[in-house]
Design an enzyme around this catalytic site. Sequence first.
Site, mmCIF file in Angstrom:
data_model
loop_
_atom_site.group_PDB
_atom_site.id
_atom_site.type_symbol
_atom_site.label_atom_id
_atom_site.label_comp_id
_atom_site.label_asym_id
_atom_site.label_seq_id
_atom_site.Cartn_x
_atom_site.Cartn_y
_atom_site.Cartn_z
ATOM 1 N N HIS A 234 4.238 1.320 -7.934
ATOM 2 C CA HIS A 234 3.197 0.572 -7.886
ATOM 3 C C HIS A 234 2.243 0.625 -9.158
ATOM 4 C CE1 HIS A 234 3.965 1.280 -3.263
ATOM 5 N NE2 HIS A 234 3.938 -0.005 -3.559
ATOM 6 N N SER B 48 9.465 5.352 -3.571
ATOM 7 C CA SER B 48 9.301 4.357 -2.373
ATOM 8 C C SER B 48 8.116 5.028 -1.459
ATOM 9 C CB SER B 48 10.682 4.220 -1.617
ATOM 10 O OG SER B 48 10.308 3.625 -0.380
ATOM 11 N N GLY C 133 0.818 -1.101 0.075
ATOM 12 C CA GLY C 133 0.036 -0.004 -0.160
ATOM 13 C C GLY C 133 0.914 1.213 -0.059
ATOM 14 N N GLY D 83 8.855 -5.178 -8.660
ATOM 15 C CA GLY D 83 9.788 -4.070 -9.151
ATOM 16 C C GLY D 83 11.203 -4.555 -9.051
ATOM 17 N N LYS D 84 12.059 -4.147 -9.847
ATOM 18 C CA LYS D 84 13.427 -4.347 -10.046
ATOM 19 C C LYS D 84 14.309 -3.423 -8.682
ATOM 20 C CE LYS D 84 14.791 -5.229 -14.534
ATOM 21 N NZ LYS D 84 15.523 -4.659 -15.868
ATOM 22 N N LYS D 85 13.311 -2.450 -8.033
ATOM 23 C CA LYS D 85 13.818 -1.727 -6.964
ATOM 24 C C LYS D 85 14.029 -2.628 -5.872
ATOM 25 C CE LYS D 85 13.265 1.866 -4.162
ATOM 26 N NZ LYS D 85 12.948 1.393 -2.908
ATOM 27 N N ASP D 86 13.109 -3.709 -5.675
ATOM 28 C CA ASP D 86 13.814 -4.805 -4.476
ATOM 29 C C ASP D 86 14.375 -5.893 -5.212
ATOM 30 O OD1 ASP D 86 12.361 -3.528 -2.188
ATOM 31 O OD2 ASP D 86 10.912 -3.212 -3.656
ATOM 32 N N GLN E 109 14.751 -9.375 -3.544
ATOM 33 C CA GLN E 109 13.251 -9.791 -3.541
ATOM 34 C C GLN E 109 12.882 -10.624 -4.678
ATOM 35 O OE1 GLN E 109 9.857 -7.696 -1.314
ATOM 36 N NE2 GLN E 109 9.319 -7.412 -3.350
HETATM 37 P P1 AMP Z 1 6.050 -2.651 -1.517
HETATM 38 O O1 AMP Z 1 4.815 -1.953 -1.479
HETATM 39 O O2 AMP Z 1 7.069 -1.595 -1.302
HETATM 40 O O3 AMP Z 1 6.160 -3.914 -0.894
HETATM 41 O O4 AMP Z 1 6.099 -2.808 -3.137
HETATM 42 C C1 AMP Z 1 5.512 -3.519 -3.882
HETATM 43 C C2 AMP Z 1 5.909 -3.834 -5.144
HETATM 44 O O5 AMP Z 1 6.234 -2.481 -5.920
HETATM 45 C C3 AMP Z 1 7.305 -4.551 -5.099
HETATM 46 O O6 AMP Z 1 7.466 -5.504 -6.267
HETATM 47 C C4 AMP Z 1 8.335 -3.403 -5.680
HETATM 48 O O7 AMP Z 1 9.520 -3.939 -5.979
HETATM 49 C C5 AMP Z 1 7.588 -2.718 -6.304
HETATM 50 N N1 AMP Z 1 8.234 -1.196 -6.428
HETATM 51 C C6 AMP Z 1 8.446 -0.455 -5.159
HETATM 52 N N2 AMP Z 1 8.894 0.736 -5.469
HETATM 53 C C7 AMP Z 1 9.205 0.757 -6.889
HETATM 54 C C8 AMP Z 1 9.380 1.792 -7.931
HETATM 55 N N3 AMP Z 1 9.960 2.915 -7.684
HETATM 56 N N4 AMP Z 1 9.495 1.222 -9.217
HETATM 57 C C9 AMP Z 1 9.224 0.189 -9.457
HETATM 58 N N5 AMP Z 1 8.642 -0.795 -8.617
HETATM 59 C C10 AMP Z 1 8.444 -0.481 -7.443
#
Ligand code: AMP
Length: 274
Positions: free
Chosen positions: A34, A183, A28, A145-148, A151
């Site tokens: 996202h 983020s 969220g 996302g490649k951001k993580d 993971q």
């Molecule tokens: P989170 O809500 O932070 O757990 O992220 C959920 C998904 O969104 C994960 O697959 C993250 O890698 C992806 N995500 C988060 N930030 C970014 C970003 N800046 N660019 C691309 N994907 C993202």
Amino acid sequence: MKIINTIEELQTIRKELSGTIGFVPTMGALHEGHISLIKNAREDNDIVIVSIFVNPTQFSVNEDLDKYPRRDAADKKICELCKVDYLFMPEINTMYKCDDEVLIKAPKISSFILEGEKRPGHYDGVLQVVLKLFNLVQPSNAYFGKKDAQQLSLISQMVKNLFLPINIVECEIIREQDGLAMSSRNVYLTQEERKEALAISKSLNVTIVSITKGQRDSKTIKDKMYEVMSNLDVEYVAIVNRDFEEIQTIEAKNTIILIACKVGTTRLIDNIWV
Ligand code: AMP
């Protein structure tokens, strides 16, 4: 868009669904990162399911579980605008019925390096919740996302190791105009810290330029990155191949350069794939 809160409802609905299902698991406080995952899922699939669940098992006791940003109303609007079909928003006791569950463990190599080393048990919790969500949603394609980066790699490995019939789709990192990777945790930054944090993406940009000019030596690149981020509390800079093994020489199409650092009290990660 239908909002689902219970397992029973999700399972009943899932039984009736046909066609390809694209799934985007999130915690969220949705932002453009996202949204890009959701857009990819919308383009590729007949049905799009998004989950929002701040998963307690991936936070250690001294992390930010209690203050993790919650934006339920805004998130619902965003999902509606992105033409999500189903938004799954379970409570903690919906996902976890008892404390003593069958567990899934991240492989040793990932548990003890980079994020796994800095955040003990984090990936066990991530895999536990993602496997539960995969079992419930049974997606054709799941978007991460490649951001993580670490993971993403672990989830791909879990899918392979446990023979899950799911295609993992890797999505590009989305950044603010000034370069800061989007983020949910960016909201913790003060204005001053927000400016300081730009050193992270700047160090990655400097790296891209020097690789383009022919630099291949990991140590030289790392030294330069630490120099650019001298104002920050850097936890690590790592240069690894796609299997997350440290490499001394940059390999085209097989290198990820990762950063974790603290800006004030906020922990941020970023990376580039070369
Ligand atoms: P989170 O809500 O932070 O757990 O992220 C959920 C998904 O969104 C994960 O697959 C993250 O890698 C992806 N995500 C988060 N930030 C970014 C970003 N800046 N660019 C691309 N994907 C993202």
